[in-house]
Scaffold this motif. Sequence first.
Motif, PDB file in Angstrom:
ATOM      1  N   TRP A 103       0.807  -1.216   0.000  1.00 41.53           N
ATOM      2  CA  TRP A 103       0.000   0.000   0.000  1.00 41.53           C
ATOM      3  C   TRP A 103       0.842   1.270   0.000  1.00 41.53           C
ATOM      4  O   TRP A 103       0.363   2.342  -0.362  1.00 41.53           O
ATOM      5  CB  TRP A 103      -0.951  -0.008   1.203  1.00 41.53           C
ATOM      6  CG  TRP A 103      -0.258   0.124   2.535  1.00 41.53           C
ATOM      7  CD1 TRP A 103       0.474  -0.817   3.183  1.00 41.53           C
ATOM      8  CD2 TRP A 103      -0.250   1.279   3.377  1.00 41.53           C
ATOM      9  NE1 TRP A 103       0.942  -0.348   4.383  1.00 41.53           N
ATOM     10  CE2 TRP A 103       0.510   0.953   4.528  1.00 41.53           C
ATOM     11  CE3 TRP A 103      -0.810   2.552   3.288  1.00 41.53           C
ATOM     12  CZ2 TRP A 103       0.722   1.852   5.563  1.00 41.53           C
ATOM     13  CZ3 TRP A 103      -0.608   3.448   4.318  1.00 41.53           C
ATOM     14  CH2 TRP A 103       0.157   3.100   5.437  1.00 41.53           C
TER      15      TRP A 103
ATOM     16  N   LEU B 219     -12.322   1.069  -3.747  1.00 37.71           N
ATOM     17  CA  LEU B 219     -12.622   1.935  -2.613  1.00 37.71           C
ATOM     18  C   LEU B 219     -13.507   3.105  -3.027  1.00 37.71           C
ATOM     19  O   LEU B 219     -14.519   3.408  -2.377  1.00 37.71           O
ATOM     20  CB  LEU B 219     -11.308   2.457  -2.009  1.00 37.71           C
ATOM     21  CG  LEU B 219     -11.401   3.168  -0.664  1.00 37.71           C
ATOM     22  CD1 LEU B 219     -11.918   2.214   0.407  1.00 37.71           C
ATOM     23  CD2 LEU B 219     -10.040   3.728  -0.265  1.00 37.71           C
TER      24      LEU B 219
ATOM     25  N   LEU C 141     -17.160  -2.769   2.566  1.00 39.40           N
ATOM     26  CA  LEU C 141     -16.079  -1.789   2.504  1.00 39.40           C
ATOM     27  C   LEU C 141     -15.140  -1.924   3.701  1.00 39.40           C
ATOM     28  O   LEU C 141     -13.921  -1.758   3.571  1.00 39.40           O
ATOM     29  CB  LEU C 141     -16.663  -0.374   2.442  1.00 39.40           C
ATOM     30  CG  LEU C 141     -17.330  -0.002   1.111  1.00 39.40           C
ATOM     31  CD1 LEU C 141     -18.045   1.343   1.226  1.00 39.40           C
ATOM     32  CD2 LEU C 141     -16.306   0.045  -0.013  1.00 39.40           C
TER      33      LEU C 141
ATOM     34  N   ILE D 127     -11.099  -2.619   3.359  1.00 38.86           N
ATOM     35  CA  ILE D 127     -10.102  -1.744   3.983  1.00 38.86           C
ATOM     36  C   ILE D 127      -9.254  -2.520   4.992  1.00 38.86           C
ATOM     37  O   ILE D 127      -8.062  -2.232   5.161  1.00 38.86           O
ATOM     38  CB  ILE D 127     -10.802  -0.541   4.646  1.00 38.86           C
ATOM     39  CG1 ILE D 127     -11.470   0.330   3.573  1.00 38.86           C
ATOM     40  CG2 ILE D 127      -9.815   0.300   5.451  1.00 38.86           C
ATOM     41  CD1 ILE D 127     -12.385   1.405   4.125  1.00 38.86           C
ATOM     42  N   SER D 128      -9.837  -3.527   5.626  1.00 42.19           N
ATOM     43  CA  SER D 128      -9.116  -4.286   6.660  1.00 42.19           C
ATOM     44  C   SER D 128      -7.906  -5.031   6.110  1.00 42.19           C
ATOM     45  O   SER D 128      -6.963  -5.324   6.846  1.00 42.19           O
ATOM     46  CB  SER D 128     -10.071  -5.289   7.332  1.00 42.19           C
ATOM     47  OG  SER D 128     -11.124  -4.617   7.988  1.00 42.19           O
TER      48      SER D 128
ATOM     49  N   THR E 289      -5.849  -3.901   3.767  1.00 41.25           N
ATOM     50  CA  THR E 289      -4.945  -2.966   3.082  1.00 41.25           C
ATOM     51  C   THR E 289      -3.470  -3.320   3.265  1.00 41.25           C
ATOM     52  O   THR E 289      -2.680  -3.257   2.319  1.00 41.25           O
ATOM     53  CB  THR E 289      -5.194  -1.533   3.578  1.00 41.25           C
ATOM     54  OG1 THR E 289      -6.564  -1.186   3.344  1.00 41.25           O
ATOM     55  CG2 THR E 289      -4.299  -0.540   2.845  1.00 41.25           C
TER      56      THR E 289
END
Length: 606
Positions: free
Chosen positions: A20, A105, A235, A239-240, A242
């Motif tokens: 990331w 996202l 969502l 995101i968890s 990433t």
Amino acid sequence: MNTKSYTDPGVLTEETSVDWRGRPCKPNKHGGMSAAVFILGLQAFEMMAIAAVGNNLITYVFNEMHFPLSNSANIVTNFIGTVFLLSLLGGFLSDSYLGSFLTMLIFGFVELSGFILLSVQAHLPQLRPPECSMLLDARHCVEAKGYKDLIFFVAIYLVALGSGCLKPNIISHGADQFRKDDSKQSKMLSSYFNIAYFAFCLGELIALTLLIWVQTNSGMDLGFGVSAAAMAMGLVSLISGTLVYRNKPPHGSILTPIAQVFVAAITKRKQIRPSNVEVLHGSLKNVKNHISATSPKINSFLHTEKFRFLDKACIKSQDGTQEIESPWRLCTVAQVEQVKIIISVVPIFACTIIFNTILAQLQTFSVQQGSVMNNWISKDFKIPPASLQSIPYIMLIFVVPLYETCFVPVSRRFTGRDSGISPLQRVGIGLFIATFSMVSAALIENKRRNSALHSNEKLSIFWIAPQFLIFGLSEMFTAVGLIEFFYKQSLEGMQSFVTAMTYCSYSFGFYLSSLLVSLVNKITSSSASGGWLSDNDLNKNRLDLFYWLLAALSIINFFNYLFWSHWYSYHPSVLPNLPQESRREDIGSHSFNSSKNLNAENNSNI
């Protein structure tokens, strides 16, 4: 994991996937099933949200917005068609500019905003037409107009935009978590497609049972609100993960190199194609001579003989000048072979459109069938018509694991393929089975209509269960096979866009459904009566004949698929590790080259 990007004409060089922060990924920290599970969470929750809306939207459009039945069916099919058509936009933005994670996202929040707006409209009476029964007094029901109509369409097309741009990236980003150069992870990749379909089935099952029950018994506003909550959970899951994702950097516009090939080929259409392909610009021999000393890890596209007219884009001008030609006049062999691959998969893509037209009927007219049948199980409980679509998914949550744990290992021993049978074989089986779904639907609709008209009896809603069960089995083969086929046949840097072609097939199928409904009504209407599907009362329509029409189109389409799958073969540059005989599909195929040419080329170039 290493990905490939274009840094020299005709050559694919190694590039490192990034985390990331843009740093090279670590094999023991990034990717694998531990990363893909977060994406599978998004797959399940997003499917739960969109399925609850899409599969029961016709009920809301017809009963709450007061659109006529045929218009309601077309609104739903156009909405779902747009979802899948917009997947091309999501794939393009991901591969070219944003990357899969950022695309998911952004458009995940767009989809969430659509669900919220839809639930607000369903909750506030002033945003909807006055309550009225379309079945009992349709003439006096006021159709949604003005700002009420506008809010509804803005809401559903925000959902369409978000979901469409998410879908191809969910599949490709999940598949990107597995290293293709690792034999163990390569097998896991094939398993991933089946697990992703299991997550899809689980999301559909919850949507078609729990969420649609909420819509039916607690109101559409609460039902749409639950869809919004499910999307929010998806969502959170995305995101968890990433910190552990493998991310493929975008490669710039993927359409420009494709356009350059066509422009250059047309510009040089009068040029004579050389018999020796090694003189073409960016050929494998020239590339090796140019950079083999400085780039130890090089992969290049093998030249193929199909669509030879495109090779003219690689012919250098013979005017004696040494000036470098514009990329719009001179392309590399790699660029041309990319375009050949894309053109070659188009007929396979086209053969799945009728399959998705059948799917459109199960989400529209079959739901209306259920609404005029006896759906009481007991004195206190009745099945919402849209929930009948959950029956195949109840079956599939057991069948898919059995397919993965039993059928695939056994068939793998005989075929040597990681996926057991080839993706094209899997698609062909599914297309054949789909025909019987419409045969069942036609027979049952004829029986239902005769019982209602002649005996004044309502058949049990479970009579239409077979058409859903048969199609569910068909979808397990076709949908997963098609996604696996497009992903594995696509090029590095184009996975999301090419995978989006799978969803684009859904789009064309639903648009074709709308077109067929309109054409059938126009052709079958007369001065004395309307068409087969023109009345709001199914007992006055001839839905059974429409189903027979689709069954006939489906079987014709299956034989059309046999022809194109016989014609098709994997490009040797995309699957360089497969044995020669495995590149050819068992459903039959002519190779990109003649067998003699391909063998000679492989012997000299691999």
